[in-house]
Design a protein around this motif. Structure first.
Motif, PDB file in Angstrom:
ATOM      1  N   VAL A 274      22.633  25.973  26.060  1.00  0.00           N
ATOM      2  CA  VAL A 274      22.192  26.695  27.257  1.00  0.00           C
ATOM      3  C   VAL A 274      22.549  28.161  27.093  1.00  0.00           C
ATOM      4  N   PHE A 275      21.523  29.009  27.181  1.00  0.00           N
ATOM      5  CA  PHE A 275      21.695  30.433  26.911  1.00  0.00           C
ATOM      6  C   PHE A 275      21.691  31.198  28.229  1.00  0.00           C
ATOM      7  N   VAL A 276      22.895  31.424  28.732  1.00  0.00           N
ATOM      8  CA  VAL A 276      23.019  32.082  30.033  1.00  0.00           C
ATOM      9  C   VAL A 276      23.307  33.571  29.844  1.00  0.00           C
ATOM     10  N   ALA A 277      23.779  33.943  28.666  1.00  0.00           N
ATOM     11  CA  ALA A 277      24.208  35.336  28.443  1.00  0.00           C
ATOM     12  C   ALA A 277      23.068  36.320  28.670  1.00  0.00           C
ATOM     13  N   ALA A 278      23.411  37.462  29.186  1.00  0.00           N
ATOM     14  CA  ALA A 278      22.467  38.580  29.304  1.00  0.00           C
ATOM     15  C   ALA A 278      22.663  39.437  28.054  1.00  0.00           C
ATOM     16  N   VAL A 279      21.945  39.039  27.016  1.00  0.00           N
ATOM     17  CA  VAL A 279      22.125  39.696  25.715  1.00  0.00           C
ATOM     18  C   VAL A 279      21.395  41.038  25.739  1.00  0.00           C
ATOM     19  N   ALA A 280      22.052  42.064  25.206  1.00  0.00           N
ATOM     20  CA  ALA A 280      21.389  43.377  25.153  1.00  0.00           C
ATOM     21  C   ALA A 280      20.188  43.286  24.216  1.00  0.00           C
ATOM     22  N   ASP A 281      19.069  43.816  24.667  1.00  0.00           N
ATOM     23  CA  ASP A 281      17.859  43.727  23.839  1.00  0.00           C
ATOM     24  C   ASP A 281      17.950  44.635  22.615  1.00  0.00           C
ATOM     25  N   TRP A 282      18.681  45.729  22.753  1.00  0.00           N
ATOM     26  CA  TRP A 282      18.728  46.695  21.648  1.00  0.00           C
ATOM     27  C   TRP A 282      20.171  47.019  21.272  1.00  0.00           C
ATOM     28  N   ASN A 307      17.690  43.627  18.922  1.00  0.00           N
ATOM     29  CA  ASN A 307      18.690  42.621  18.583  1.00  0.00           C
ATOM     30  C   ASN A 307      18.010  41.299  18.272  1.00  0.00           C
ATOM     31  N   PRO A 308      18.677  40.415  17.536  1.00  0.00           N
ATOM     32  CA  PRO A 308      18.094  39.077  17.348  1.00  0.00           C
ATOM     33  C   PRO A 308      18.034  38.360  18.689  1.00  0.00           C
ATOM     34  N   ASP A 309      16.979  37.556  18.896  1.00  0.00           N
ATOM     35  CA  ASP A 309      16.900  36.731  20.108  1.00  0.00           C
ATOM     36  C   ASP A 309      17.572  35.399  19.791  1.00  0.00           C
ATOM     37  N   ILE A 310      18.725  35.189  20.398  1.00  0.00           N
ATOM     38  CA  ILE A 310      19.545  34.015  20.055  1.00  0.00           C
ATOM     39  C   ILE A 310      18.844  32.734  20.510  1.00  0.00           C
ATOM     40  N   LEU A 311      18.360  32.742  21.744  1.00  0.00           N
ATOM     41  CA  LEU A 311      17.652  31.566  22.276  1.00  0.00           C
ATOM     42  C   LEU A 311      16.461  31.217  21.392  1.00  0.00           C
ATOM     43  N   SER A 312      15.669  32.215  21.061  1.00  0.00           N
ATOM     44  CA  SER A 312      14.464  31.966  20.275  1.00  0.00           C
ATOM     45  C   SER A 312      14.824  31.465  18.869  1.00  0.00           C
ATOM     46  N   VAL A 325      17.956  25.158  26.817  1.00  0.00           N
ATOM     47  CA  VAL A 325      17.677  25.736  28.129  1.00  0.00           C
ATOM     48  C   VAL A 325      17.971  27.237  28.097  1.00  0.00           C
ATOM     49  N   GLY A 326      17.033  28.036  28.581  1.00  0.00           N
ATOM     50  CA  GLY A 326      17.240  29.476  28.678  1.00  0.00           C
ATOM     51  C   GLY A 326      17.318  29.916  30.129  1.00  0.00           C
ATOM     52  N   PHE A 327      17.765  31.113  30.323  1.00  0.00           N
ATOM     53  CA  PHE A 327      17.743  31.725  31.654  1.00  0.00           C
ATOM     54  C   PHE A 327      16.783  32.915  31.601  1.00  0.00           C
ATOM     55  N   ALA A 328      16.231  33.284  32.721  1.00  0.00           N
ATOM     56  CA  ALA A 328      15.380  34.473  32.745  1.00  0.00           C
ATOM     57  C   ALA A 328      15.627  35.209  34.049  1.00  0.00           C
ATOM     58  N   VAL A 340       6.027  32.010  30.292  1.00  0.00           N
ATOM     59  CA  VAL A 340       5.741  32.639  29.000  1.00  0.00           C
ATOM     60  C   VAL A 340       6.950  32.463  28.078  1.00  0.00           C
ATOM     61  N   LYS A 341       8.149  32.658  28.650  1.00  0.00           N
ATOM     62  CA  LYS A 341       9.373  32.550  27.829  1.00  0.00           C
ATOM     63  C   LYS A 341       9.591  31.140  27.296  1.00  0.00           C
ATOM     64  N   LEU A 342       9.200  30.151  28.100  1.00  0.00           N
ATOM     65  CA  LEU A 342       9.345  28.737  27.715  1.00  0.00           C
ATOM     66  C   LEU A 342       8.719  28.522  26.339  1.00  0.00           C
ATOM     67  N   ARG A 344       7.394  31.002  24.188  1.00  0.00           N
ATOM     68  CA  ARG A 344       7.714  32.008  23.184  1.00  0.00           C
ATOM     69  C   ARG A 344       9.070  31.732  22.544  1.00  0.00           C
ATOM     70  N   LYS A 345      10.022  31.233  23.365  1.00  0.00           N
ATOM     71  CA  LYS A 345      11.384  31.066  22.860  1.00  0.00           C
ATOM     72  C   LYS A 345      11.689  29.637  22.423  1.00  0.00           C
ATOM     73  N   GLY A 346      10.711  28.732  22.552  1.00  0.00           N
ATOM     74  CA  GLY A 346      10.933  27.350  22.115  1.00  0.00           C
ATOM     75  C   GLY A 346      11.951  26.619  22.977  1.00  0.00           C
TER      76      GLY A 346
HETATM   77  O1  C5P Z   1      13.655  37.849  27.283  1.00  0.00           O
HETATM   78  P1  C5P Z   1      14.853  37.710  28.190  1.00  0.00           P
HETATM   79  O2  C5P Z   1      16.011  38.559  27.781  1.00  0.00           O
HETATM   80  O3  C5P Z   1      14.526  37.815  29.649  1.00  0.00           O
HETATM   81  O4  C5P Z   1      15.270  36.188  27.972  1.00  0.00           O
HETATM   82  C1  C5P Z   1      16.381  35.660  28.581  1.00  0.00           C
HETATM   83  C2  C5P Z   1      16.850  34.419  27.886  1.00  0.00           C
HETATM   84  O5  C5P Z   1      16.906  34.627  26.481  1.00  0.00           O
HETATM   85  C3  C5P Z   1      18.244  34.081  28.273  1.00  0.00           C
HETATM   86  O6  C5P Z   1      18.401  32.671  28.150  1.00  0.00           O
HETATM   87  C4  C5P Z   1      19.087  34.845  27.265  1.00  0.00           C
HETATM   88  O7  C5P Z   1      20.368  34.269  27.126  1.00  0.00           O
HETATM   89  C5  C5P Z   1      18.249  34.676  26.025  1.00  0.00           C
HETATM   90  N1  C5P Z   1      18.342  35.792  25.082  1.00  0.00           N
HETATM   91  C6  C5P Z   1      18.994  35.612  23.871  1.00  0.00           C
HETATM   92  N2  C5P Z   1      19.058  36.640  22.967  1.00  0.00           N
HETATM   93  C7  C5P Z   1      18.480  37.820  23.233  1.00  0.00           C
HETATM   94  C8  C5P Z   1      17.822  38.025  24.466  1.00  0.00           C
HETATM   95  C9  C5P Z   1      17.789  36.993  25.358  1.00  0.00           C
HETATM   96  O8  C5P Z   1      19.532  34.519  23.635  1.00  0.00           O
HETATM   97  N3  C5P Z   1      18.548  38.791  22.349  1.00  0.00           N
END
Ligand code: C5P
Length: 406
Positions: A274-282, A307-312, A325-328, A340-342, A344-346
């Motif tokens: 479960v990916f709850v973190a608010a990961v920095a995009d850059w 940054n790498p997308d961990i969820l994806s 499970v992801g959060f948005a 869309v995220k469902l 795109r991120k698998g």
């Molecule tokens: O695209 P967005 O950031 O809105 O997507 C949110 C989801 O993707 C969350 O579950 C977040 O933990 C995950 N995420 C991630 N790695 C990133 C960006 C988002 O795991 N770099």
């Protein structure tokens, strides 16, 4: 053998068109060895007959609070005490309103007030009624009173041309939710591994400055604790937060998105992620090894890289967990963005998190979420983050059981 075997279920059938599905529910519960005692509201009898409910349940059907035969020994108390769990399906808007107000003006509501057994409701109503603030209020109050909910699902309604959330959950979904109800002491996630990410990430600009966001880590930490309470072996990968590590959980503290990905990959394989973190995009590619001086020729230009997308990454990995499970967090077009995220991120589900100023400010203690899957959307009321976590933990346990039963 089902955990429902030998359980005494009192099934309240409410007065909605979905009552016909309750006939199948009775059959499914009995198949699993439960005994079913049906209670019908006065309105329910407009939709299904006591005769069919009685025949399928092989039991007397109770309908009347003032039944001369049953109430000589205060029948509603006897019924309330004799149940291991109470299911309400369909739970109509009116039924929820009366139950939320603590009324006891018919047999079914009197039983709800008198029982000490867990209560599970499967709401069913027109989407406008489900979305109405009065129903939202009643839902939140019932949740706070400890009532559990399953559904409603989105889809076509009985009314021609109407669609939206309001369809009663399918009988097998209700059965799965009932099993979770009994499984609480049994740890339904025992032997399962779960990985949860939480908090923000910090992306350094120089040794003293960084890019961050408002995430407090409260939701992710509460979820890690809730999954552990259900018996899972939980690894929590947390960005920098000001809250304590949750008990009973292995915690890895990281700072940047890339460190978070590495820690998550190290914690694999898992059954649940479960990916709850608010990961920095850059992240800052021009990170300076020394503090950037204010007087070094005007404001610096930061160059950024994605940054790498961990969820994806995990969602598309060959050995991905069974349930991802992801959060948005969104401020607008919440559900469309989540759908869309469902893909795109698998992910198997996205918890869409309304961070618009009216719903709950990011970093606060409450959360308004919607569970978006390929089958539809479940709307949850505004709840404390601990309650969201508990309910999400139950949802995850039921979903995993459902996936494995397929
Ligand atoms: O695209 P967005 O950031 O809105 O997507 C949110 C989801 O993707 C969350 O579950 C977040 O933990 C995950 N995420 C991630 N790695 C990133 C960006 C988002 O795991 N770099």
């Amino acid at each position: 053998m089902s955990i429902l075997s030998g359980k005494r279920i009192l099934l309240v059938v409410g007065g909605g068109i979905a009552a016909y599905k309750s006939l199948d529910l009775v059959r499914r519960l009995r198949e699993r060895g439960a005994t079913v005692t049906p209670v019908m509201t006065a309105a329910a009898a407009h939709f299904v007959t006591p005769l069919s409910v009685g025949a399928l349940s092989a039991s007397k059907v109770f309908t009347d609070l003032f039944d001369r035969e049953d109430e000589h020994d205060v029948g509603h108390i006897r019924l309330a005490r004799g149940a291991d769990a109470i299911l309400v399906a369909p739970a109509t808007a009116d039924f929820m309103a009366r139950a939320a107000a603590g009324r006891a003006d018919d047999l079914a509501t009197a039983i709800l007030l008198a029982t000490r057994a867990p209560v599970l409701m499967a709401p069913a109503m027109n989407p406008a009624m489900w979305a109405h603030p009065a129903t939202r209020r009643n839902l939140a109050r019932l949740e706070a009173d400890g009532v559990r909910f399953v559904g409603p699902n989105a889809g076509e309604m009985a009314e021609a041309g109407e669609a939206g959330a309001g369809r009663m959950a399918e009988p097998l979904e209700i059965v799965a939710a009932a099993e979770v109800l009994f499984d609480a002491g049994h740890k339904p996630l025992a032997g399962r591994r779960a990985v949860v990410t939480s908090g923000p990430t910090h992306e350094p600009i120089d040794p003293v400055r960084y890019i961050a966001n408002r995430s407090s880590g409260r939701q992710g930490h509460a979820l890690a604790e809730a999954l552990a309470a259900l018996g899972a072996e939980v690894t929590l990968v947390s960005g920098p937060v000001a809250i304590a590590d949750p008990p009973g959980v292995t915690v890895h503290h990281v700072e940047t998105a890339r460190e978070m990905l590495a820690a998550v990959e190290k914690a694999m394989p898992a059954d649940i992620a479960v990916f709850v973190a608010a990961v920095a995009d850059w992240r800052v590619t021009s990170e300076s090894g020394a503090k950037i001086k204010k007087d070094a020729g005007g404001p610096p230009t930061l160059s950024l890289a994605e940054n790498p997308d961990i969820l994806s990454t995990i969602g598309h990995a060959p050995d991905r967990p069974k349930l991802v499970v992801g959060f948005a967090a969104e401020t607008d077009a919440l559900l469309d963005n989540a759908r869309v995220k469902l893909d795109r991120k698998g992910a198997d589900a996205i918890v869409a998190n309304d961070v618009s100023p009216t719903a709950g400010v990011m970093g606060g203690t409450e959360n308004t979420v919607h569970i978006v899957t390929r089958e539809g959307v479940e709307d949850w009321p505004k709840l404390g983050k601990t309650d969201v976590a508990r309910r999400l933990g139950d949802w995850i346990a039921a979903r995993l059981a459902q996936l494995e039963a397929q």
